[in-house]
Design a protein around this motif. Sequence first.
Motif, mmCIF file in Angstrom:
data_model
loop_
_atom_site.group_PDB
_atom_site.id
_atom_site.type_symbol
_atom_site.label_atom_id
_atom_site.label_comp_id
_atom_site.label_asym_id
_atom_site.label_seq_id
_atom_site.Cartn_x
_atom_site.Cartn_y
_atom_site.Cartn_z
ATOM 1 N N GLU A 168 5.480 -7.145 13.943
ATOM 2 C CA GLU A 168 5.202 -6.472 15.220
ATOM 3 C C GLU A 168 5.642 -5.009 15.151
ATOM 4 O O GLU A 168 4.934 -4.121 15.639
ATOM 5 C CB GLU A 168 5.959 -7.160 16.367
ATOM 6 C CG GLU A 168 5.424 -8.504 16.754
ATOM 7 C CD GLU A 168 6.313 -9.200 17.787
ATOM 8 O OE1 GLU A 168 7.213 -8.552 18.376
ATOM 9 O OE2 GLU A 168 6.101 -10.409 18.009
ATOM 10 N N MET A 169 6.801 -4.768 14.559
ATOM 11 C CA MET A 169 7.300 -3.392 14.439
ATOM 12 C C MET A 169 6.373 -2.560 13.555
ATOM 13 O O MET A 169 6.092 -1.399 13.852
ATOM 14 C CB MET A 169 8.733 -3.379 13.913
ATOM 15 C CG MET A 169 9.745 -3.828 14.945
ATOM 16 S SD MET A 169 11.462 -3.593 14.412
ATOM 17 C CE MET A 169 11.902 -5.271 13.978
ATOM 18 N N PHE A 170 5.887 -3.166 12.473
ATOM 19 C CA PHE A 170 4.929 -2.475 11.611
ATOM 20 C C PHE A 170 3.700 -2.071 12.426
ATOM 21 O O PHE A 170 3.250 -0.929 12.365
ATOM 22 C CB PHE A 170 4.519 -3.384 10.441
ATOM 23 C CG PHE A 170 3.425 -2.811 9.581
ATOM 24 C CD1 PHE A 170 3.723 -1.979 8.514
ATOM 25 C CD2 PHE A 170 2.088 -3.106 9.841
ATOM 26 C CE1 PHE A 170 2.722 -1.451 7.721
ATOM 27 C CE2 PHE A 170 1.077 -2.578 9.058
ATOM 28 C CZ PHE A 170 1.388 -1.739 7.991
ATOM 29 N N LEU A 171 3.151 -3.005 13.190
ATOM 30 C CA LEU A 171 1.954 -2.730 13.994
ATOM 31 C C LEU A 171 2.210 -1.669 15.054
ATOM 32 O O LEU A 171 1.347 -0.822 15.315
ATOM 33 C CB LEU A 171 1.440 -4.010 14.656
ATOM 34 C CG LEU A 171 0.909 -5.081 13.722
ATOM 35 C CD1 LEU A 171 0.558 -6.340 14.501
ATOM 36 C CD2 LEU A 171 -0.281 -4.579 12.924
ATOM 37 N N LEU A 172 3.386 -1.699 15.635
ATOM 38 C CA LEU A 172 3.737 -0.711 16.649
ATOM 39 C C LEU A 172 3.790 0.690 16.052
ATOM 40 O O LEU A 172 3.239 1.642 16.618
ATOM 41 C CB LEU A 172 5.087 -1.085 17.287
ATOM 42 C CG LEU A 172 5.559 -0.237 18.451
ATOM 43 C CD1 LEU A 172 4.555 -0.278 19.603
ATOM 44 C CD2 LEU A 172 6.923 -0.713 18.914
ATOM 45 N N ILE A 173 4.402 0.820 14.908
ATOM 46 C CA ILE A 173 4.480 2.121 14.239
ATOM 47 C C ILE A 173 3.086 2.596 13.836
ATOM 48 O O ILE A 173 2.742 3.767 14.014
ATOM 49 C CB ILE A 173 5.453 2.060 13.045
ATOM 50 C CG1 ILE A 173 6.885 1.973 13.600
ATOM 51 C CG2 ILE A 173 5.291 3.256 12.120
ATOM 52 C CD1 ILE A 173 7.952 1.705 12.583
ATOM 53 N N GLN A 174 2.265 1.675 13.347
ATOM 54 C CA GLN A 174 0.896 2.059 12.984
ATOM 55 C C GLN A 174 0.116 2.518 14.212
ATOM 56 O O GLN A 174 -0.668 3.464 14.147
ATOM 57 C CB GLN A 174 0.161 0.902 12.297
ATOM 58 C CG GLN A 174 0.744 0.487 10.972
ATOM 59 C CD GLN A 174 0.907 1.616 9.986
ATOM 60 O OE1 GLN A 174 0.022 2.438 9.810
ATOM 61 N NE2 GLN A 174 2.057 1.671 9.337
ATOM 62 N N SER A 175 0.322 1.851 15.337
ATOM 63 C CA SER A 175 -0.427 2.213 16.550
ATOM 64 C C SER A 175 -0.116 3.631 17.012
ATOM 65 O O SER A 175 -0.962 4.282 17.603
ATOM 66 C CB SER A 175 -0.155 1.211 17.671
ATOM 67 O OG SER A 175 1.141 1.376 18.207
#
Length: 143
Positions: free
Chosen positions: A98-105
């Motif tokens: 989730e943190m990876f996806l948040l940073i990518q977003s």
Amino acid sequence: MVKYAKLFCLGLSILILRPLSAGAAKKTTPEQFDWTPVIEAIILVESEGNPNAVSGNSVGAMQITPIAVKECNIILEARGSELRYTLADRYDVAKSKEMFLLIQSKYNAKNDVEKAIRLWNGGPNFSVRATNRYYQKVLRRMK
């Protein structure tokens, strides 16, 4: 006459195929984009899949630093979310993803795979040169 017939056919082909290509250019959000191959490769490179891996300040399957957790919480606060991540969440593979996806977003709205890998390794102001070895490792794990 043959030349004009060829030009007419070419023009007609372009007009017919144009609607097909217009749909292909749709943007996807990081949540819609399938990051699974990238995330799985990063996990293999970072920890060989060990959710309890520790290397200095980096922990968990994706080797998340306290600075990355803080950045995620800043992003969440700016978006008006009440969710916050803790340092312990780095050991949870699902929350790490989730943190990876948040940073990518925030930093990779175009879902560029190369940028995602380099960003994960070098942060928002990554250097291509400094992240090249890591980028190559992740690519090898993706194949």
